[in-house]
Design an enzyme around this catalytic site. Structure first.
Site, PDB file in Angstrom:
ATOM      1  N   ASP A 522     -17.934  -1.620 -27.266  1.00 35.94           N
ATOM      2  CA  ASP A 522     -18.718  -2.521 -27.535  1.00 35.94           C
ATOM      3  C   ASP A 522     -19.686  -1.641 -26.561  1.00 35.94           C
ATOM      4  O   ASP A 522     -19.006  -2.259 -25.478  1.00 35.94           O
ATOM      5  CB  ASP A 522     -18.748  -4.030 -27.089  1.00 35.94           C
ATOM      6  CG  ASP A 522     -20.177  -4.311 -27.380  1.00 35.94           C
ATOM      7  OD1 ASP A 522     -20.827  -4.005 -27.321  1.00 35.94           O
ATOM      8  OD2 ASP A 522     -19.492  -6.244 -26.755  1.00 35.94           O
ATOM      9  N   HIS A 523     -21.010  -1.338 -27.797  1.00 35.74           N
ATOM     10  CA  HIS A 523     -21.628  -0.339 -26.419  1.00 35.74           C
ATOM     11  C   HIS A 523     -22.945  -1.173 -25.642  1.00 35.74           C
ATOM     12  O   HIS A 523     -23.262  -0.440 -24.245  1.00 35.74           O
ATOM     13  CB  HIS A 523     -22.921   0.517 -28.019  1.00 35.74           C
ATOM     14  CG  HIS A 523     -23.108   1.651 -26.625  1.00 35.74           C
ATOM     15  ND1 HIS A 523     -22.869   2.320 -25.423  1.00 35.74           N
ATOM     16  CD2 HIS A 523     -23.795   2.715 -27.854  1.00 35.74           C
ATOM     17  CE1 HIS A 523     -23.340   3.361 -25.182  1.00 35.74           C
ATOM     18  NE2 HIS A 523     -23.209   3.873 -26.800  1.00 35.74           N
ATOM     19  N   ARG A 524     -22.869  -2.655 -25.878  1.00 33.99           N
ATOM     20  CA  ARG A 524     -23.251  -3.336 -24.736  1.00 33.99           C
ATOM     21  C   ARG A 524     -22.451  -2.760 -23.181  1.00 33.99           C
ATOM     22  O   ARG A 524     -22.812  -3.500 -22.162  1.00 33.99           O
ATOM     23  CB  ARG A 524     -23.410  -4.714 -25.084  1.00 33.99           C
ATOM     24  CG  ARG A 524     -24.423  -4.808 -26.339  1.00 33.99           C
ATOM     25  CD  ARG A 524     -24.420  -6.559 -27.022  1.00 33.99           C
ATOM     26  NE  ARG A 524     -22.900  -6.925 -27.329  1.00 33.99           N
ATOM     27  CZ  ARG A 524     -23.134  -8.154 -27.827  1.00 33.99           C
ATOM     28  NH1 ARG A 524     -23.769  -8.881 -28.152  1.00 33.99           N
ATOM     29  NH2 ARG A 524     -21.475  -8.332 -27.811  1.00 33.99           N
ATOM     30  N   ILE A 526     -19.686  -0.983 -22.865  1.00 33.93           N
ATOM     31  CA  ILE A 526     -18.743   0.295 -22.591  1.00 33.93           C
ATOM     32  C   ILE A 526     -20.223   1.617 -23.401  1.00 33.93           C
ATOM     33  O   ILE A 526     -20.235   1.287 -23.847  1.00 33.93           O
ATOM     34  CB  ILE A 526     -17.783   0.888 -24.149  1.00 33.93           C
ATOM     35  CG1 ILE A 526     -17.523  -0.711 -23.109  1.00 33.93           C
ATOM     36  CG2 ILE A 526     -17.385   2.284 -23.656  1.00 33.93           C
ATOM     37  CD1 ILE A 526     -16.183  -0.686 -21.905  1.00 33.93           C
TER      38      ILE A 526
END
Ligand code: CAO
Length: 550
Positions: A522-524, A526
């Protein structure tokens, strides 16, 4: 307490008008200048605002009533009684803010090009102007109702103007082709400003007529009032919109008062998408509110929400034999979860290969003891152990976004979910405290959980509390895949089938057993650096399992 009786203000020449909307309900609080009713003549609509703050005690008119200047329309109870000096001489209170009068729009055209005398049909281009709007103020152009190339008939709306009190359709007094739209949305226009250039074609002219038309352009003269404006929607009045799917309701036909237009702008609603339920299909406040409610409801369903176009339903039987099979509960839950996670989580997937040659040698060496213990050790147990160690070393992957969007939750326990393929669908039992367990214990848990899963005997608590998930398709094959994050977890490892590959050791190629890994995150929560460190660490400990013990 005092009762204020609100009356119809000056209508700017219109003798009687229709009440087309009651804007509030009896008992509602209203603020000064808030609309009480919307009136409509055959040329324009206007809001009648409340002259005071208070609450509506009674409406003295109903929708559809015809009213004239001075008619009482509502009783408003105000908090403060007025002193005798403040009291108007009659019971009828003048609105403190007079609404813009309804004017008879009279579009003027300024010929810009004299027609050429001819025995044939003649054309001339004329400019449609804003009629007398009853005020020196400029008002905003909120809709251009025609496009270049359109054929317009006399009386058809060219543009819609809006002051803070009323909207007004500007009708064409000519029949012809729109050659140019001079004004654009957002322009502030006043009486006499140019709206559009219209090419007018007249029939076969007599010589005498042609000669007259060839005279220099006359001064603009008021045109006769159009026969019928505003144009009501062609759509019949419909039930409140329950689906934001487009309805046939183009901008030229948007039929709504200023209060409704203002509400739609506040809520970001495209009125062309809203069906009106008022008289003549007029869009009312409730229509806008119902549209927003249904859009929000659709946004929480499994398909088509959030403005995403729905996949069309196809009758597959037209192509061959079919059968329709009911989805299992697990399949339905999985479908909803997958879509929720796919739509909510900005995914990135990083790939790498781990050299598991030594791990596999060691795992196979455990076989005799495993047989004694009755436990089969597969690569999945090592992956669970390695993932737990990687989470401990990289705590960013052991976080979840808090519901408030302002915080994240850092977990200090490490439970690893394991995707299990069952006849009923995909389930994810959780190996609790994986970091504290050895390979034998994890292997026993894997067998127990996979068996319970396949028999449909997992308890809800067996599937709760996961921090990170492993999805292993290693027994099946494949070079790699991009797993979907099992939100609110922030990472998932997709494991594919190990293969012997020639790996360059600096001086030679060596046959090594390489395990393909895909780490979705989850690029939010990580960032790429976190993921790079996590993957590098994971590959390192799988390649040399002695690191797992450190
Ligand atoms: N590469 C090569 N072989 C592998 C492997 C890999 N990555 N992983 C397992 N294997 C081999 C094992 O060595 C074993 O072979 P042997 O019997 O010869 O020793 C065999 O595959 C065992 O496979 P398994 O599937 O029975 O057991 P497992 O412990 O590897 O996996 C489980 C257990 C529950 C993870 C697995 O059965 C399963 O259900 N996987 C599917 C998960 C899934 O559906 N993911 C998709 C989710 S998203 O749609």
């Amino acid at each position: 307490m005092a009762i204020e009786i609100v009356t119809i203000p000056d209508l700017g020449g219109a003798e009687s008008v229709e009440v087309i909307e009651l804007c509030t309900a009896v008992g509602d609080a209203v603020e000064q200048e808030e609309s009480l009713v919307v009136l409509e003549s055959d040329k324009a609509s206007m809001d009648v605002p409340s002259p005071v703050d208070g609450s509506v005690v009674k409406y003295l008119v109903s929708e559809g009533d015809t009213v004239k200047v001075g008619d009482a329309i509502a009783e408003i109870e105000t908090a403060n009684a007025k002193t005798p000096a403040e009291e108007p001489s009659s019971q009828q209170a003048e609105p403190e803010v007079a609404p813009a009068p309804i004017e008879e729009p009279a579009v003027e055209e300024a010929p810009v090009e004299a027609p050429v005398a001819s025995q044939e049909a003649t054309t001339s281009e004329q400019i449609a102007l804003v009629p007398d709007i009853g005020s020196d103020d400029k008002v905003e152009l909120i809709e251009v109702s025609v496009a270049v190339g359109d054929q317009v008939e006399e009386g058809e709306t060219l543009v819609v103007l809006e002051s803070d009190k009323a909207t007004m359709d500007v009708p064409s007094t000519l029949s012809g082709t729109v050659k140019q739209i001079i004004a654009k949305e957002g322009d502030k226009l006043g009486t006499g400003d140019q709206v559009a250039l219209i090419e007018v074609t007249s029939g076969v002219a007599s010589t005498a007529e042609a000669e007259v038309q060839a005279e220099p352009a006359p001064a603009p003269t008021p045109a006769p009032a159009p026969a019928e404006t505003p144009v009501p929607p062609k759509q019949p009045a419909a039930a409140p919109a329950v689906n934001p799917a487009p309805v046939a309701n183009d901008s030229a036909e948007i039929y709504a008062g200023p209060a409704v237009r203002m509400l739609s702008r506040e809520l970001g609603v495209d009125l062309s998408q809203v069906s009106g339920t008022g008289p003549k299909g007029r869009i009312q406040k409730d229509d806008v509110n119902n549209f927003v409610k249904s859009a929000l409801q659709l946004g929480t369903t499994s398909t088509g929400g959030a403005g995403i176009p729905q996949v069309p339903t196809i009758d597959f039987s037209q192509f061959g034999d079919i059968e329709t099979v009911k989805l299992s509960k697990i399949q339905k839950v999985t479908a909803d979860n997958m879509q929720r996670n796919w739509l909510n989580v900005p995914h990135v997937t990083q790939f790498d290969d781990a050299d598991i040659t030594d791990l596999e040698t060691f795992r196979k060496s455990l076989k005799p003891e495993g047989e004694k213990r009755g436990i089969k050790v597969t690569p999945v147990a090592f992956l669970i152990k390695a993932a737990a160690a990687a989470l401990a070393a990289n705590p960013e992957f052991n976080r979840s976004l808090a519901g408030d969007g302002e915080n994240y939750v850092q977990k200090h326990y490490i439970n690893i979910g394991m995707a299990v393929d069952t006849p009923r669908g995909l389930v994810v039992p959780v190996i609790k405290d994986a970091y504290k367990k050895g390979i034998w214990e994890i292997s026993a848990d894997v067998i127990t959980m996979a068996t319970l899963a396949r028999e449909g005997k997992l308890k809800p608590s067996d599937m709760q509390g996961g921090c990170f998930t492993i999805s292993s398709l290693g027994a099946m094959g494949g070079n790699g895949f991009t797993p979907i994050v099992n939100s609110p977890e922030v990472g998932i490892l997709g494991v594919s089938k190990s293969q012997m590959k020639p790996i360059w050791d600096g001086s030679d190629f060596q046959p090594r057993l390489m395990l393909p890994l895909g780490l979705s995150y989850d690029h939010r929560v990580i960032n790429g650096g976190d993921a790079g460190r996590f993957m590098t660490y994971l590959v390192k400990i799988l390649s040399d399992i002695r690191h797992m013990t450190l």
